[in-house]
Scaffold this active site. Structure first.
Site, mmCIF file in Angstrom:
data_model
loop_
_atom_site.group_PDB
_atom_site.id
_atom_site.type_symbol
_atom_site.label_atom_id
_atom_site.label_comp_id
_atom_site.label_asym_id
_atom_site.label_seq_id
_atom_site.Cartn_x
_atom_site.Cartn_y
_atom_site.Cartn_z
ATOM 1 N N GLU A 1 89.239 -1.258 48.299
ATOM 2 C CA GLU A 1 90.615 -1.420 47.803
ATOM 3 C C GLU A 1 91.333 -0.078 47.649
ATOM 4 O O GLU A 1 91.958 0.208 46.626
ATOM 5 C CB GLU A 1 90.594 -2.167 46.468
ATOM 6 C CG GLU A 1 91.897 -2.888 46.137
ATOM 7 C CD GLU A 1 91.767 -3.764 44.903
ATOM 8 O OE1 GLU A 1 92.485 -3.490 43.929
ATOM 9 O OE2 GLU A 1 90.946 -4.704 44.903
ATOM 10 N N GLN B 1 93.555 14.247 41.399
ATOM 11 C CA GLN B 1 92.784 15.177 40.582
ATOM 12 C C GLN B 1 92.576 14.648 39.167
ATOM 13 O O GLN B 1 91.476 14.761 38.598
ATOM 14 C CB GLN B 1 93.489 16.533 40.539
ATOM 15 C CG GLN B 1 92.694 17.625 39.850
ATOM 16 C CD GLN B 1 93.334 18.993 40.012
ATOM 17 O OE1 GLN B 1 94.426 19.120 40.553
ATOM 18 N NE2 GLN B 1 92.660 20.030 39.556
ATOM 19 N N ASP C 1 90.788 14.396 50.311
ATOM 20 C CA ASP C 1 91.650 13.514 51.074
ATOM 21 C C ASP C 1 90.796 12.656 52.009
ATOM 22 O O ASP C 1 89.989 13.191 52.787
ATOM 23 C CB ASP C 1 92.640 14.361 51.880
ATOM 24 C CG ASP C 1 93.736 13.553 52.535
ATOM 25 O OD1 ASP C 1 93.539 12.350 52.790
ATOM 26 O OD2 ASP C 1 94.801 14.139 52.819
ATOM 27 N N ALA C 2 90.984 11.345 51.980
ATOM 28 C CA ALA C 2 90.232 10.441 52.845
ATOM 29 C C ALA C 2 90.454 10.732 54.317
ATOM 30 O O ALA C 2 89.597 10.422 55.155
ATOM 31 C CB ALA C 2 90.629 8.992 52.550
#
Length: 272
Positions: free
Chosen positions: A156, A116, A138-139
């Site tokens: 990366e 955040q 969230d990925a």
């Protein structure tokens, strides 16, 4: 102490131990960096890439960030980005998303990051860039509907994830049919086959791969003086930041230079 802490973190990542705890640690670390490293000209958190051949064009004000922009240029080079909806997962301080928005004429760019504080910093650093926005998320559980994007960029960031296959499935879900997923990150060379298995989600067809390691080492060398000057301002955590930034003599620098660590790029296309 800083280097031993970083070494233990890298070993635990390589061995796949405590993935949820590692994800929590990375989030706390990036929150801390965003709150206390407030340089207004620091928009990138990657190791950089120096491509071979003729340098790609940049505006004079962006030249100081050339080596870091290099990872994004190789990511979108020859992709049909103009007029499309782009998502960067793990957008950090937003420099890469800003570069794509300013140089490649997409319809929109959304930067998604788990931290955040980092998203707040990205919004501040990149305010005023047309068609660019940032969100916390969230990925492994992206807050977007199916087929919301035409291009997904991931630079990366995946080494911080607890569940890379879940991330790849989410990429496949949020991509529209025919959309592109362009990825770059580092791994121990012995684990590259595992990485390809993790990224091979149903619906994603691999279209290309590259080893970027030599160009990443060249970028680390090119950025060495600048990093050392900034790290020298710190009163605490100098050793840790030297390791974290890949400075000469760090564990990651040695790994990349000797070939034990590989920095690779992958491209996939959504079937359909």
């Amino acid at each position: 102490m800083g280097s031993s802490l970083f070494s233990n973190l890298l070993k635990s990542i390589e061995q796949g131990r405590f993935p949820r705890a590692q994800k929590w640690v990375w989030r706390r670390l990036y929150n801390l960096l965003s709150r206390f490293w407030r340089d207004e000209d620091w928009r990138f958190m990657n190791y950089g890439f120096v491509p071979e051949g003729v340098p790609f064009p940049l505006k004079p004000e962006d030249e100081p960030e050339r080596v870091f922009i290099g990872l994004y240029q190789q990511a979108v080079e020859n992709l049909p980005v103009a007029g499309l909806r782009v998502l960067e997962v793990g957008s950090g301080r937003g420099g890469g998303s800003r570069y794509i928005a300013r140089y490649h004429a997409p319809a929109s760019v959304v930067g998604l990051d788990y931290s955040q504080a980092t998203v707040a910093r990205a919004k501040s650093l990149n305010a005023g860039t047309p068609s660019l926005s940032f969100e916390v998320g969230d990925a492994e559980r992206m807050p977007f509907p199916d087929g919301a994007f035409d291009v997904v960029v991931n630079i990366e960031s995946s080494h911080c994830y607890a569940d890379v296959p879940a991330f790849a499935r989410e990429v496949a879900r949020v991509l529209a049919p025919g959309g592109w997923f362009t990825f770059a990150d580092m791994r121990a060379r012995a684990s590259l086959a595992e990485l390809d298995d993790q990224l091979g989600a149903p619906g994603l067809e691999k279209m290309g791969e590259r080893d970027l390691s030599a160009g990443v080492v060249a970028a680390l060398d090119a950025a060495e003086a600048r990093k050392r000057e900034r790290i020298g301002r710190l009163r605490l955590m100098r050793r840790f930041m030297s390791e974290f930034s890949g400075s000469r003599g760090s564990i990651l620098y040695k790994g990349l230079a000797t070939g034990q660590v590989a920095y690779v790029a992958r491209r996939y296309r959504k079937v359909g």
